[in-house]
Write a protein that holds these residues in place. Sequence first.
Motif, PDB file in Angstrom:
ATOM      1  N   SER A 228       1.860   1.578  -3.725  1.00 18.10           N
ATOM      2  CA  SER A 228       0.839   1.723  -4.783  1.00 18.10           C
ATOM      3  C   SER A 228      -0.439   2.417  -4.340  1.00 18.10           C
ATOM      4  O   SER A 228      -1.287   2.720  -5.180  1.00 18.10           O
ATOM      5  CB  SER A 228       0.475   0.331  -5.316  1.00 18.10           C
ATOM      6  N   SER A 229      -0.612   2.638  -3.007  1.00 15.53           N
ATOM      7  CA  SER A 229      -1.857   3.202  -2.459  1.00 15.53           C
ATOM      8  C   SER A 229      -3.068   2.361  -2.837  1.00 15.53           C
ATOM      9  O   SER A 229      -4.175   2.879  -2.976  1.00 15.53           O
ATOM     10  CB  SER A 229      -2.066   4.650  -2.949  1.00 15.53           C
ATOM     11  N   ARG A 230      -2.866   1.072  -2.978  1.00 18.30           N
ATOM     12  CA  ARG A 230      -3.962   0.162  -3.316  1.00 18.30           C
ATOM     13  C   ARG A 230      -3.988  -1.011  -2.344  1.00 18.30           C
ATOM     14  O   ARG A 230      -2.940  -1.485  -1.894  1.00 18.30           O
ATOM     15  CB  ARG A 230      -3.830  -0.369  -4.751  1.00 18.30           C
ATOM     16  N   CYS A 231      -5.213  -1.449  -2.056  1.00 16.55           N
ATOM     17  CA  CYS A 231      -5.413  -2.602  -1.162  1.00 16.55           C
ATOM     18  C   CYS A 231      -6.741  -3.240  -1.548  1.00 16.55           C
ATOM     19  O   CYS A 231      -7.781  -2.565  -1.581  1.00 16.55           O
ATOM     20  CB  CYS A 231      -5.419  -2.150   0.289  1.00 16.55           C
ATOM     21  N   SER A 232      -6.724  -4.534  -1.848  1.00 15.19           N
ATOM     22  CA  SER A 232      -7.935  -5.204  -2.315  1.00 15.19           C
ATOM     23  C   SER A 232      -8.877  -5.498  -1.156  1.00 15.19           C
ATOM     24  O   SER A 232      -8.477  -5.528   0.015  1.00 15.19           O
ATOM     25  CB  SER A 232      -7.566  -6.503  -3.033  1.00 15.19           C
TER      26      SER A 232
ATOM     27  N   PHE B 128       0.836  -1.204   0.000  1.00 19.49           N
ATOM     28  CA  PHE B 128       0.000   0.000   0.000  1.00 19.49           C
ATOM     29  C   PHE B 128       0.871   1.255   0.000  1.00 19.49           C
ATOM     30  O   PHE B 128       0.523   2.257  -0.633  1.00 19.49           O
ATOM     31  CB  PHE B 128      -0.913   0.002   1.221  1.00 19.49           C
TER      32      PHE B 128
END
Length: 366
Positions: free
Chosen positions: A91-95, A88
Amino acid sequence: MVQLKKKLSGQMRVKSIPPFAGSGDLPETDVYVIASGGVRIPAHSKILASASPVLENIIEKSQRHRSTERKVPMLGVPYDAVAVFIQFLYSSRCSEEQLDIYGIHLLALSHVYLIPQLKQRCTKGLAKRVTVENVVDVIQMARLCDAPDLYLKCMKLLSNNYKAVEATEGWKFLQNHDPHLELEILQFIDEAESRKKRARRHREEQRLYVQLSEAMDCLEHICSEGCTTVGPYDMDPSKHKGPCSKYSMCHGIQLLIKHFGTCEKKVNGGCSRCKRMWQLFRLHSSICDQSDECRVPLCRQFKLKAQQDRRVNDSRWRLLVRKVVRAKTFSSLSLFKRMRVEEPRMVGLYRQGVRSFPLAPRNMQR
């Protein structure tokens, strides 16, 4: 002893997890994040420092000590959760699947390392996933990580399902190890029950005031227009033989008026039904602002008596009058609002009805 240290250090380099897919395009890593079980996760110090002020401080301290190998320990949570956390930061993403598995651990990491975006996502995700089985664990973490929205969500769930939560292993563990939190929960449940009782009592009172307001309208309706078999002296009530559909309590008030006119005990005040009728007449007189033209019996007499007895401090009666007037005003406003909402619909239906009629030919119009 030296051999043991070498053996342990060798075990710590067994596993190496890349922070996220596509990290091969970046420069060579210059820092290791040490997770539970001796797992080493390679990372870039500049990316970690730019994402978290806490990590920036840790990395700057290691640079000042000029250590040959910079390390950032993240112990106490599963190494897979640390890997998701590092991902995170890159990429500042988390599923949603990752939040479902590591939500509590990610909340702790985001709070410790000051990552507000991830903390907000974890708070919302855990609020959706909190259940009777995990609510004790979630509320403990929400309390430690300063997540008030999640804390309140858990408190409400505990309050509504206390019996089911009380039978879980998490609640038993809480009783033995965190009595302060247990006391907070029990106090919240007690306050919630008190709020429900106050709200229930308030609704009942409002319902009573609305009923009294309707009774005042119904009394004016009977005494001025006449209804069914009861009406003013100069009108023939026999014309209104059908049941009244305007007020639900019209029939009951008519029965009270009939009884009031024939009861022999009302002079001494011994009849409860007559006392009720006296109170309705008095309440109407307190509300009515047209006593000279009012056709309700005893309206003017009660007003004169109220002016003579103005010295008597009957605060409860004045409060009742104010509440009934307020309920009457609110009911009038709600009726006006419903009429405004329904008026365009009725106009539309009227226009549709006009359009449905065929127009006459022009030669016939001439």
